[in-house]
Scaffold this active site. Structure first.
Site, PDB file in Angstrom:
ATOM      1  N   CYS A  55       0.775  -1.247   0.000  1.00 36.52           N
ATOM      2  CA  CYS A  55       0.000   0.000   0.000  1.00 36.52           C
ATOM      3  C   CYS A  55       0.803   1.293   0.000  1.00 36.52           C
ATOM      4  O   CYS A  55       1.500   1.571   0.946  1.00 36.52           O
ATOM      5  CB  CYS A  55      -0.915   0.015   1.219  1.00 36.52           C
ATOM      6  SG  CYS A  55      -0.029   0.246   2.761  1.00 36.52           S
ATOM      7  N   GLU A 204       7.435   4.259  14.130  1.00 37.98           N
ATOM      8  CA  GLU A 204       8.037   5.500  13.621  1.00 37.98           C
ATOM      9  C   GLU A 204       9.424   5.719  14.216  1.00 37.98           C
ATOM     10  O   GLU A 204      10.326   6.226  13.548  1.00 37.98           O
ATOM     11  CB  GLU A 204       7.123   6.702  13.902  1.00 37.98           C
ATOM     12  CG  GLU A 204       5.755   6.630  13.221  1.00 37.98           C
ATOM     13  CD  GLU A 204       5.831   6.366  11.722  1.00 37.98           C
ATOM     14  OE1 GLU A 204       6.783   6.835  11.080  1.00 37.98           O
ATOM     15  OE2 GLU A 204       4.942   5.658  11.197  1.00 37.98           O
ATOM     16  N   HIS A 207      11.969   4.139  12.134  1.00 42.00           N
ATOM     17  CA  HIS A 207      12.421   4.941  10.988  1.00 42.00           C
ATOM     18  C   HIS A 207      13.419   6.005  11.421  1.00 42.00           C
ATOM     19  O   HIS A 207      14.427   6.222  10.752  1.00 42.00           O
ATOM     20  CB  HIS A 207      11.228   5.629  10.308  1.00 42.00           C
ATOM     21  CG  HIS A 207      10.355   4.696   9.521  1.00 42.00           C
ATOM     22  ND1 HIS A 207      10.862   3.752   8.660  1.00 42.00           N
ATOM     23  CD2 HIS A 207       9.010   4.575   9.462  1.00 42.00           C
ATOM     24  CE1 HIS A 207       9.849   3.093   8.097  1.00 42.00           C
ATOM     25  NE2 HIS A 207       8.718   3.571   8.581  1.00 42.00           N
ATOM     26  N   HIS A 213      11.175  -0.190   5.850  1.00 42.07           N
ATOM     27  CA  HIS A 213      10.078  -1.133   6.039  1.00 42.07           C
ATOM     28  C   HIS A 213      10.579  -2.563   5.871  1.00 42.07           C
ATOM     29  O   HIS A 213      11.494  -2.832   5.102  1.00 42.07           O
ATOM     30  CB  HIS A 213       8.960  -0.862   5.042  1.00 42.07           C
ATOM     31  CG  HIS A 213       8.091   0.257   5.497  1.00 42.07           C
ATOM     32  ND1 HIS A 213       7.460   1.113   4.633  1.00 42.07           N
ATOM     33  CD2 HIS A 213       7.750   0.654   6.742  1.00 42.07           C
ATOM     34  CE1 HIS A 213       6.762   1.993   5.328  1.00 42.07           C
ATOM     35  NE2 HIS A 213       6.920   1.745   6.615  1.00 42.07           N
TER      36      HIS A 213
END
Ligand SMILES: *[C@@H]1O[C@H](CO)[C@@H](O)[C@H](O)[C@H]1NC(C)=O
Ligand SMILES: *[C@@H]1O[C@H](CO)[C@@H](O)[C@H](O)[C@H]1NC(C)=O
Ligand SMILES: *[C@@H]1O[C@H](CO)[C@@H](O)[C@H](O)[C@H]1NC(C)=O
Ligand SMILES: *[C@@H]1O[C@H](CO)[C@@H](O)[C@H](O)[C@H]1NC(C)=O
Ligand SMILES: *[C@@H]1O[C@H](CO)[C@@H](O)[C@H](O)[C@H]1NC(C)=O
Length: 486
Positions: A55, A204, A207, A213
């Site tokens: 997605c 988060e 990251h 990912h």
């Protein structure tokens, strides 16, 4: 193909010890999750499935990084220098192990002490399995800043937040040190309705530390929202990824606790002594449903209102006196820890609870025989939004998304010709938190911090407002709605 060849080559070099066993297990798990034949071998089909586009999230590099990670595992390297990134905002990693963070502003509906504890715990997930150490600072400069924004917030039109659902949050790779959260999201810190802020924060943070990912389905760093379950929050792949960048914890061994410990930060906050609440804060905590979203609401035959949130419920008496928080499971044995919908039958005072695929019926605090019952045997959908009795129909109504179902209490079956469209209830939005009929003859629908007053004769919404401030019988009016626990 190159990856497979390399894999084949490296497979011979792997000694067959703990590491390859671990990979085999992980591959088997992935194959199982993806409905592939379980061989434990990274075959073509499995690799293709792992590389499927997902997605809209920008993760073009993640498969390459993952391949590299797995290769490193076999070649015994742990911190191979990473290749140059295409995007200027992507650095590779922090060159220090002690990092500070700051929560710049706060989400609506959650108490600050709970948010602080959730964020601290989310950082701890990563520090417990790596050499990193994190400190919270209350003001001034911090390496990593967490902030809540609505809509466009100077990160470019493509990164504007989109209200509830869709993009939940995003973050920048090192060393920009920023994670942004959509403040229009319904954040929660227990297993009630809404997105779990702890899980999304932990993702988060990954990251901000330089993790891409992960294609592993149950990884925290998978681009998909991961629900907080009973199992570990970090998968083997998350741990491998962080250790690849920063090495193992100085104590030597990684520590992970089961996810079920993180289902309610309210209880943890009390146990863990993070902030010792003052009497005033305890009073606020006592009615913390007032500054947050709730899961379900019901009213019994004595017109006592019950408000359910997470593992707790509160009661509001007719004169707006509040009791609670009480544990749901203490009052109704054999219910799950949290519920999704509740309703009281005006005919006999029996109470119905719904969660997931099941329905419970109590006479007082006694679970009735034949319950819990599977809702699909009743024709009722799983995970209903809310349930209530509607006198004109003489039946229980269940709302779910843009449909409603009418359930006959005698037969415990959905009546013929239902479900029907929610459009029949003019002005009622989808996904309401709860509904109760009141003695004034109106039905009250609750959605987030607003209520809608529904006229049973005109069959439409005739008024609306903010329930905490405007509905005295919710027990919140004499409290400062904007105060949160610090
Ligand atoms: C594996 O996939 C590649 C390309 O996706 C293909 O060329 C190759 O023939 C496949 N190998 C097998 C054994 O299916
Ligand atoms: C991290 O480890 C410590 C013990 O070393 C433990 O008390 C703490 O709860 C752990 N935190 C998480 C988030 O697992
Ligand atoms: C809680 O905090 C108090 C005061 O800071 C301290 O004396 C006590 O040891 C703490 N208790 C725990 C269980 O950490
Ligand atoms: C409600 O609270 C008021 C003031 O705190 C108290 O005087 C009254 O007795 C309470 N009513 C009930 C039913 O507990
Ligand atoms: C509630 O709000 C009023 C004014 O808005 C303020 O004076 C008062 O201190 C607040 N009470 C608490 C408990 O914060």
């Amino acid at each position: 193909q190159v990856f497979l060849e390399r894999y084949g080559y490296l497979k011979h070099r792997a000694s067959g010890g703990a590491v390859s066993g671990q990979l085999q297990e992980a591959v088997s798990e992935f194959q199982w999750l993806s409905h592939l034949p379980i061989s434990g071998v990274l075959d073509n089909v499995t690799v293709q499935k792992m590389a499927l586009p997902r997605c809209g999230v920008k993760d073009a590099d993640s498969h390459a990084v993952w391949t590299e990670r797995v290769n490193n595992l076999f070649s015994g390297q742990t911190s191979k220098p990473r290749r140059k990134k295409r995007y200027s905002q992507q650095g590779d990693k922090w060159y220090k192990h002690r990092l500070t963070y700051r929560i710049v502003n706060w989400p609506r509906y959650l108490s600050q002490s709970q948010v602080r504890l959730a964020v601290k715990t989310a950082f701890e997930l990563w520090s417990n399995v790596s050499s990193l150490v994190f400190w919270e600072v209350a003001e001034g400069l911090a390496d990593i800043r967490l902030a809540f924004f609505q809509g466009e917030h100077n990160d470019g039109i493509n990164n504007a937040f989109d209200g509830p659902g869709g993009a939940l949050a995003h973050a920048f790779f090192p060393r920009r040190g920023e994670a942004h959260f959509d403040n229009d999201e319904r954040w929660s810190l227990d297993r009630g309705k809404g997105r779990n802020l702890f899980i999304v924060t932990a993702h988060e943070i990954g990251h901000t530390l330089g993790l891409e990912h992960s294609p592993v389905k149950n990884a925290l760093m998978s681009p998909y929202y991961k629900k907080l379950g009973k199992g570990f929050v970090l998968s083997w792949d998350d741990i491998l990824a962080i250790q690849n960048l920063y090495g193992k914890p100085s104590s030597g061994s990684a520590v992970q606790l089961p996810g079920k410990l993180f289902i309610s930060f309210q209880n943890l906050a009390e146990d863990r002594n993070l902030s010792i609440p003052t009497t005033a804060e305890l009073n606020l905590l006592g009615s913390s449903y007032c500054s947050s979203l709730f899961d379900a609401i019901m009213m019994d035959l004595n017109q006592i209102v019950y408000i359910f949130k997470g593992i707790h419920y509160w009661t509001v008496l007719k004169d707006a006196n509040v009791t609670g928080p009480h544990l749901i499971q203490k009052s109704w044995a054999r219910l799950p820890a949290t519920i999704e919908a509740a309703a009281v039958s005006p005919a006999n005072g029996k109470t119905y609870f719904f969660r997931g695929g099941r329905c419970w019926r109590y006479r007082g605090t006694e679970l009735e025989e034949g319950f819990p019952r599977k809702v699909n045997t009743m024709g009722v959908p799983r995970h209903p939004d809310s349930a209530f009795y509607f006198q004109p129909l003489g039946h229980m109504v269940i709302l779910k998304g843009n449909k409603y179902y009418v359930v006959n209490e005698e037969s415990l079956q959905v009546e013929a010709y239902y479900p029907r469209s929610l459009d029949d209830w003019k002005g009622v939005p989808v996904h309401v938190n709860g509904v109760i009929p009141r003695a004034d003859g109106f039905l009250y629908f609750f959605k987030d911090d607003r209520f809608l007053k529904f006229d049973k004769d005109k069959l439409r919404v005739v008024g609306s407002g903010f329930w905490m401030e405007e509905l005295k019988w919710t027990g919140c009016q004499n409290r400062n709605a904007t105060v949160s626990i610090i």
